[in-house]
Design an enzyme around this catalytic site. Structure first.
Site, PDB file in Angstrom:
ATOM      1  CE1 TYR A 103       5.077  -0.630  -2.301  1.00  0.00           C
ATOM      2  CE2 TYR A 103       6.258  -2.334  -3.158  1.00  0.00           C
ATOM      3  CZ  TYR A 103       5.053  -1.303  -2.642  1.00  0.00           C
ATOM      4  OH  TYR A 103       4.369  -2.157  -3.428  1.00  0.00           O
ATOM      5  N   PRO A 116      -1.784   0.349   2.619  1.00  0.00           N
ATOM      6  CG  PRO A 116      -1.862  -1.867   1.162  1.00  0.00           C
ATOM      7  CD  PRO A 116      -0.640  -1.130   2.381  1.00  0.00           C
ATOM      8  CG  HIS A 365       1.778  -2.330  -0.655  1.00  0.00           C
ATOM      9  ND1 HIS A 365       2.283  -3.589  -1.042  1.00  0.00           N
ATOM     10  CD2 HIS A 365       0.519  -1.532  -1.038  1.00  0.00           C
ATOM     11  CE1 HIS A 365       1.596  -3.889  -1.616  1.00  0.00           C
ATOM     12  NE2 HIS A 365       0.804  -2.800  -2.114  1.00  0.00           N
ATOM     13  CB  SER A 591      -4.783  -4.017  -6.586  1.00  0.00           C
ATOM     14  OG  SER A 591      -4.246  -4.892  -6.451  1.00  0.00           O
TER      15      SER A 591
END
Ligand code: COA
Length: 660
Positions: A103, A116, A365, A591
């Site tokens: 990240y 997301p 995230h 995922s």
């Protein structure tokens, strides 16, 4: 220290035993979890070579074999020792490196590329400001109830329900949800923890409405008495009415859109903003809030509805927006024409409430994986189910809401305009489809004695092969929360075994197997052989999954070796070679995001020519959210969805025999 595989196995067994004893002796909240292991170097290297087989050609593979051999007889063992020592020193030897790699060092803009979106079941009665205020107040009250549990460090510890059943999970991710802020940086971002900040004893949240931001303080008086739900609803209503006033909407600069910039660009814009003392104060209030409530009074237009007709129909609002459209809203806000200025993408939780009944979440995230976020969000969804039965309606008061006023100069106006056009291009480029597969779900798969997760992963491989004639590096997040500060490793589903099976399944009626003299020999793969290949692929995928969740994945280990080399200025061709880039270019980023309500989460692709596929296996259906970029020459969202549906159908026929 771990020196041999036998030693490692002994270590893991001993660890399982210790955990079991600890569970018996102590309350679960006091359990100290084991540390993430450092797998053996030789094992990881062997598995790495295996991983590359289906995605590299023979010449490339030969080159990597040479590089691996140089690595294991060169810097590899030294780097491995560094990791083993680091493991002694840290709670989780990989955590910081992983967080930065995944990240904080990623300069891509957050919407679509990183944050997301989650769509909650729509609320058809959410058509007035009063209802929006009431609904949001319920959300806030539930969030505060949850925060009180967090403040007491009293969140019940979750446990594994399968594979080393009963093992406790690390709960740290939950504790970060309302205490984190991702600050942009010129080289890398900073994940700030605001927990110790004094403002948390007098908590506040930020409300976004019509691209304006308001502070809502959740306590009142000297003794910081928490506001009641009714008081919160009244304040919310006041904010919405204030934001709507024509005098307030005219000339509003959508400052929030700056948070959608590439991270270094946003860091520049933030520096500019921070030159004004009042802006600095606004930024501090935003960064230190618990979370955002974003009222979307306008909705993205019908151009965001899905163009793909595959799958069962899901939610549709009275204005004809479908659930794909709602997913766009949660992921990016629909661009500058719609709600993207009504966002602050750095903040972990943004609860979005649309006037047309759409509601959901956009989340940053880096502090947590989707599973913890879903768990919390589903508490909120369940708590608002019976809202309409409540009779209290908020009444607007004369109180003036605390609005953040920005000082904006010409340079910033240009940054906002640039940010808007970059985001608008990204938004237009995103192809997305919420695909509800309703022929069967995990009950059928379980009845075939196959792990549903493994089965769906293989279906996605089969679909990719069907459409593109090959397999590609695939990412599936595997939780490593059985370990202290555990996040995820990567279950790589593109295996040799999956490729062999996919080839057999996707063959046309016959396949050429050899030449005898001048005659070609053709051969049909029988159903029995397909089934055998399937069993082998299932076994391989299951083994990789179990390895990963028990802390023996290869990706985090490889990342650790690479970082240790960088920090010690050791040169490693292995990590500079194109093969490493190919292995980490996840054209299929997947995922499992399981929900217990009819909500679902989705995200964008992680490479320009890739797919992002989330899947949510329900008892008798599977909800996929498939994303890709329209500008990519390779991918085709509708065609991949159709291939996935076909793959799931033919797999049902194949595995039916396994059931009986
Ligand atoms: N035969 C019959 N049933 C089986 C089976 C088999 N061979 N294998 C598994 N099952 C059952 C399980 O017991 C389980 O039953 P339940 O529904 O009663 O609980 C069910 O099938 C599901 O198991 P499975 O499909 O194997 O997956 P899982 O739930 O163990 O999940 C992972 C696997 C990898 C997804 C999970 O461990 C994980 O890591 N999840 C986190 C992912 C994540 O972080 N996502 C967010 C990223 S932002």
């Amino acid at each position: 220290m771990l020196h041999s595989y036998a030693h490692l196995t002994k270590y893991i067994n001993a660890r399982m035993f210790i955990i079991h004893r600890m569970n018996c002796l102590h309350k679960t909240s006091q359990v100290k979890l084991p540390k993430l292991p450092v797998p053996l170097l030789e094992r990881t290297m062997k598995l790495y070579l295996e991983t590359l087989k289906p995605i590299l050609n023979e010449k490339q593979q030969e080159n990597v074999r040479k590089l691996v051999s140089e690595f294991t007889s060169g810097p590899g063992p030294i780097l491995q020792e560094i990791l083993i020592e680091r493991r002694e020193e840290y709670d989780n030897w990989a955590y910081d490196w992983w967080l930065h790699d995944m990240y904080l060092c990623n300069q891509a803009c957050l919407p679509v590329n990183s944050n997301p979106g989650m769509v909650f079941p729509p609320l058809p009665n959410l058509s007035t400001e009063t209802q929006m205020a009431k609904f949001s107040a319920k959300f806030v009250t539930e969030m505060m109830n949850f925060k009180r549990i967090l403040d007491k460090r009293a969140l019940p510890v979750e446990k594994a329900t399968a594979r080393e059943k009963g093992q406790p999970f690390c709960m740290a991710q939950y504790y970060r949800l309302m205490t984190s802020y991702r600050e942009p940086g010129l080289v890398k971002d900073n994940l700030i923890n605001v927990e110790s900040d004094l403002t948390l004893s007098r908590p506040h949240i930020i409300i976004a409405c019509k691209s304006q931001f308001y502070v809502l303080r959740l306590t009142s008086g000297e003794d910081a008495t928490p506001l009641t739900e009714e008081q919160i609803a009244t304040k919310m209503l006041n904010i919405i009415l204030d934001a709507k006033k024509p005098t307030n909407t005219a000339g509003v600069y959508p400052i929030g859109v700056l948070t959608s910039q590439k991270r270094d660009d946003w860091a520049h814009s933030r520096e500019l903003l921070s030159k004004s003392a009042s802006n600095r104060n606004n930024l501090a209030l935003i960064e230190r809030c618990l979370f955002f409530i974003n009222f979307d009074l306008e909705s993205p237009g019908l151009e965001f509805n899905s163009k793909c007709k595959v799958g069962a129909k899901g939610y549709r609002l009275s204005n004809d927006r479908d659930e794909t459209n709602m997913m766009h809203q949660m992921l990016h806000g629909g661009g500058s024409e719609y709600c993207s200025g009504n966002r602050w993408f750095d903040k972990t939780i943004q609860l979005i409430i649309g006037k047309d009944g759409a509601n959901g979440l956009c989340y940053e995230h880096s502090p947590s994986e989707g599973i913890a976020v879903i768990e919390l969000m589903e508490k909120l969804i369940k708590s608002t189910k019976d809202l309409d039965k409540q009779t209290i309606d908020p009444v607007a008061s004369v109180e003036k809401p605390e609005k953040l006023i920005w000082s904006v100069n010409n340079e910033l106006i240009k940054h906002i305009a640039d940010a808007s056009s970059v985001l608008d291009r990204l938004v237009k480029d995103l192809d997305c489809h919420v695909f509800r597969f309703t022929q069967y779900g995990k009950e059928f798969i379980k009845s075939c004695k196959v792990s549903p997760d493994v089965y769906i992963q293989l279906a996605m491989q089969l679909a990719y092969h069907k459409l593109h004639g090959k397999l590609v590096a695939t990412y599936e997040s595997a939780s490593t929360r059985r370990f202290r500060l555990g996040r995820v490793d990567n279950i790589r589903a593109a295996t040799v075994e999956a490729l062999e099976w996919a080839k057999a399944m996707n063959q046309s009626a016959v396949t050429e197997s050899g030449i005898l003299g001048t005659k070609k020999i053709y051969y049909t793969v029988t159903e029995h052989e397909k089934m055998q290949l399937f069993e082998t692929a299932v076994k391989k995928q299951t083994d990789i999954m179990i390895d990963n969740i028990l802390g023996m994945g290869i990706d985090v280990h490889l990342l650790g070796l690479r970082q240790a080399a960088r920090e010690n200025a050791l040169s490693c061709t292995l990590f500079e070679d194109d093969s490493y880039r190919i292995a980490n270019s996840f054209a299929l980023s997947t995922s499992q995001l399981l929900t217990s309500t009819d909500s679902f989460m989705g995200y964008g692709p992680v490479v320009p020519d890739g797919y992002g596929v989330s899947y949510n296996p329900q008892n008798n259906s599977i909800v996929f959210c498939i994303s890709s970029f329209k500008s990519a020459k390779i991918t085709n969202n509708s065609a991949y969805t159709a291939a996935l549906e076909q793959s799931l159908s033919i797999m049902q026929k194949l595995t039916y025999t396994k059931r009986n």
